[in-house]
Design an enzyme around this catalytic site. Structure first.
Site, PDB file in Angstrom:
ATOM      1  N   GLY A  33      44.146  43.264  30.576  1.00  0.00           N
ATOM      2  CA  GLY A  33      43.071  44.016  31.397  1.00  0.00           C
ATOM      3  C   GLY A  33      42.763  45.538  30.771  1.00  0.00           C
ATOM      4  O   GLY A  33      42.592  46.409  31.586  1.00  0.00           O
TER       5      GLY A  33
ATOM      6  N   THR B  86      40.335  46.640  29.303  1.00  0.00           N
ATOM      7  CA  THR B  86      39.123  47.225  29.622  1.00  0.00           C
ATOM      8  C   THR B  86      38.724  47.442  31.249  1.00  0.00           C
ATOM      9  O   THR B  86      37.696  48.302  31.359  1.00  0.00           O
ATOM     10  CB  THR B  86      37.918  46.305  29.290  1.00  0.00           C
ATOM     11  OG1 THR B  86      38.149  45.407  29.843  1.00  0.00           O
ATOM     12  CG2 THR B  86      37.973  46.289  27.826  1.00  0.00           C
TER      13      THR B  86
ATOM     14  N   ILE C 288      42.317  50.899  35.746  1.00  0.00           N
ATOM     15  CA  ILE C 288      43.740  51.303  35.573  1.00  0.00           C
ATOM     16  C   ILE C 288      44.249  51.118  34.189  1.00  0.00           C
ATOM     17  O   ILE C 288      44.847  51.818  33.607  1.00  0.00           O
ATOM     18  CB  ILE C 288      44.541  50.739  36.664  1.00  0.00           C
ATOM     19  CG1 ILE C 288      44.058  51.476  37.959  1.00  0.00           C
ATOM     20  CG2 ILE C 288      45.931  51.383  36.362  1.00  0.00           C
ATOM     21  CD1 ILE C 288      44.949  50.672  39.252  1.00  0.00           C
ATOM     22  N   GLY C 289      44.057  49.878  33.673  1.00  0.00           N
ATOM     23  CA  GLY C 289      44.494  49.557  32.350  1.00  0.00           C
ATOM     24  C   GLY C 289      43.935  50.224  31.306  1.00  0.00           C
ATOM     25  O   GLY C 289      44.707  50.599  30.352  1.00  0.00           O
TER      26      GLY C 289
ATOM     27  N   ASP D  77      40.041  34.984  27.874  1.00  0.00           N
ATOM     28  CA  ASP D  77      39.819  34.599  28.949  1.00  0.00           C
ATOM     29  C   ASP D  77      40.857  33.523  29.903  1.00  0.00           C
ATOM     30  O   ASP D  77      41.095  32.584  29.595  1.00  0.00           O
ATOM     31  CB  ASP D  77      38.417  33.702  29.248  1.00  0.00           C
ATOM     32  CG  ASP D  77      37.680  33.286  30.188  1.00  0.00           C
ATOM     33  OD1 ASP D  77      38.507  33.611  31.560  1.00  0.00           O
ATOM     34  OD2 ASP D  77      36.910  32.690  30.580  1.00  0.00           O
TER      35      ASP D  77
ATOM     36  N   SER E 129      49.112  45.837  43.914  1.00  0.00           N
ATOM     37  CA  SER E 129      48.245  46.603  44.729  1.00  0.00           C
ATOM     38  C   SER E 129      49.029  47.075  46.194  1.00  0.00           C
ATOM     39  O   SER E 129      49.916  46.302  46.392  1.00  0.00           O
ATOM     40  CB  SER E 129      47.154  45.493  45.080  1.00  0.00           C
ATOM     41  OG  SER E 129      46.243  46.150  45.989  1.00  0.00           O
TER      42      SER E 129
ATOM     43  N   TYR F  20      44.071  37.082  47.558  1.00  0.00           N
ATOM     44  CA  TYR F  20      44.177  38.297  46.825  1.00  0.00           C
ATOM     45  C   TYR F  20      45.498  39.038  47.123  1.00  0.00           C
ATOM     46  O   TYR F  20      46.491  39.352  46.219  1.00  0.00           O
ATOM     47  CB  TYR F  20      43.063  39.144  46.754  1.00  0.00           C
ATOM     48  CG  TYR F  20      43.240  40.621  45.995  1.00  0.00           C
ATOM     49  CD1 TYR F  20      42.915  40.491  44.618  1.00  0.00           C
ATOM     50  CD2 TYR F  20      43.654  41.772  46.541  1.00  0.00           C
ATOM     51  CE1 TYR F  20      43.296  41.551  43.929  1.00  0.00           C
ATOM     52  CE2 TYR F  20      43.774  42.781  45.951  1.00  0.00           C
ATOM     53  CZ  TYR F  20      43.598  43.060  44.537  1.00  0.00           C
ATOM     54  OH  TYR F  20      43.707  44.059  43.844  1.00  0.00           O
TER      55      TYR F  20
ATOM     56  N   LYS G  94      48.921  39.449  44.802  1.00  0.00           N
ATOM     57  CA  LYS G  94      49.709  40.575  44.495  1.00  0.00           C
ATOM     58  C   LYS G  94      51.127  40.763  44.886  1.00  0.00           C
ATOM     59  O   LYS G  94      51.802  41.475  44.116  1.00  0.00           O
ATOM     60  CB  LYS G  94      48.770  41.784  44.860  1.00  0.00           C
ATOM     61  CG  LYS G  94      47.409  41.959  44.089  1.00  0.00           C
ATOM     62  CD  LYS G  94      47.558  42.126  42.674  1.00  0.00           C
ATOM     63  CE  LYS G  94      46.428  42.434  41.828  1.00  0.00           C
ATOM     64  NZ  LYS G  94      46.381  42.643  40.605  1.00  0.00           N
TER      65      LYS G  94
END
Length: 301
Positions: free
Chosen positions: A74, A76, A79-80, A125, A205, A218, A222
């Site tokens: 991740g 791009t 946070i990454g 991907d 998260s 979601y 997490k």
């Protein structure tokens, strides 16, 4: 007269009994207040120890402590990308993994030119399943991977009731947030165990701290990542591996998910760059943290 004496004696007995209850309640109240005061003092100490003292003393050498290369999945994302830049600033070479090749190339070029480190990109991907791991495994096998940062993640376009979520989106959330992150750990962990050093940072998260209606899949995914990280820490701490669960709240970014709903920065919603600076300073100190001290106050609420 006898009736008056009887009433007076009864009154004295009642007062004596009430005084006993009042003293008992006062002791209970004093004990409760003292325990809360100790808790607040402990929280304040941990806050200073984790978020302020490391930023005042000299920075640890992450290359010698963990290894020469860092893998950021991740890479791009908000946070990454910022975390990768902060690690490059500390002298680590960076392997960026993401889905958009042009963004990967731009990010890798910027990091290499700014910090003078080596960068490698891997287009992947993760919605396509485990087959995507083959080129990643080939790339990491020959390198001394010291740090893995898992920032793979996908959320809802907007809050939905669970039945309104499409099957494609649901599979995507599960594949990226759970399966891909677990597979990345499985790829790099054997090399870390062999060298007896390394760090894994799984970016979860603030949604994982409590159930989040209309973002059920979601927040649950997490929560898995948070629980997975904590379990791994107990498994591999004795082998020299530091596993951290990073639990951020709102980040100043244009992405609209539970982690970053704000499109402007503030002290409660820092920019990705500011957040990464704080989060990297907690590496090796706390195995479960928000990474940013105002977020630590939020998680206590």
């Amino acid at each position: 007269m006898a009736a008056v004496d009887s009433f007076y004696l009864l009154y004295r007995e009642i007062v004596r009994s009430c005084n006993c209850y009042v003293e008992t309640l006062a002791l209970v109240g004093a004990f409760y207040t003292a325990s809360k005061a100790v808790g607040v003092a402990r929280d304040c100490y941990n806050l200073v120890r984790l978020h302020f003292i490391p930023r005042l003393i000299s920075r640890p050498n992450l290359v010698s402590q963990y290894g020469r290369w860092a893998v950021v999945s991740g890479g791009t994302e908000a946070i990454g990308k910022a975390y990768a830049a902060e690690l490059a600033k500390r002298g680590l070479n960076i392997i960026l993994i993401g889905q958009d090749r042009s963004k990967l190339e731009d990010t890798a070029k910027t990091i290499a030119e700014t910090y003078g480190v080596e960068t490698t990109i891997i287009e992947a991907d993760f919605s396509q399943g485990k087959e995507v791991c083959k080129p990643i495994k080939q790339a990491v096998t020959s390198k001394e991977i010291g740090i893995l940062v898992n920032d793979i993640g996908v959320s809802y376009e907007r809050p939905h009731y669970f039945t309104e979520l499409s099957e494609v989106r649901l599979w995507d959330i599960i594949n990226r947030n759970i399966t891909a992150a677990s597979l990345m750990v499985h790829l790099v962990l054997p090399g870390m165990v062999e060298r007896k050093k390394g760090a894994i940072v799984n970016i979860s998260s603030g949604c994982c701290c409590k159930p989040t209606p209309r973002m059920a899949a979601y927040s649950a995914s997490k929560a898995y990542l948070d629980h997975f990280s904590r379990a791994l820490h107990y498994e591999y701490a004795s082998k020299g591996i530091f596993v951290q669960s990073l639990v951020p709240f709102s980040i100043g970014t244009e992405s609209s998910d539970c982690v970053g709903l704000m499109n402007v920065s503030s002290w409660l919603a820092p920019s990705p760059r500011v957040y990464a600076q704080h989060a990297v300073s907690t590496l090796g100190i706390s195995h479960r943290t928000t990474g940013y001290w105002p977020h630590s106050i939020q998680v206590k609420q």
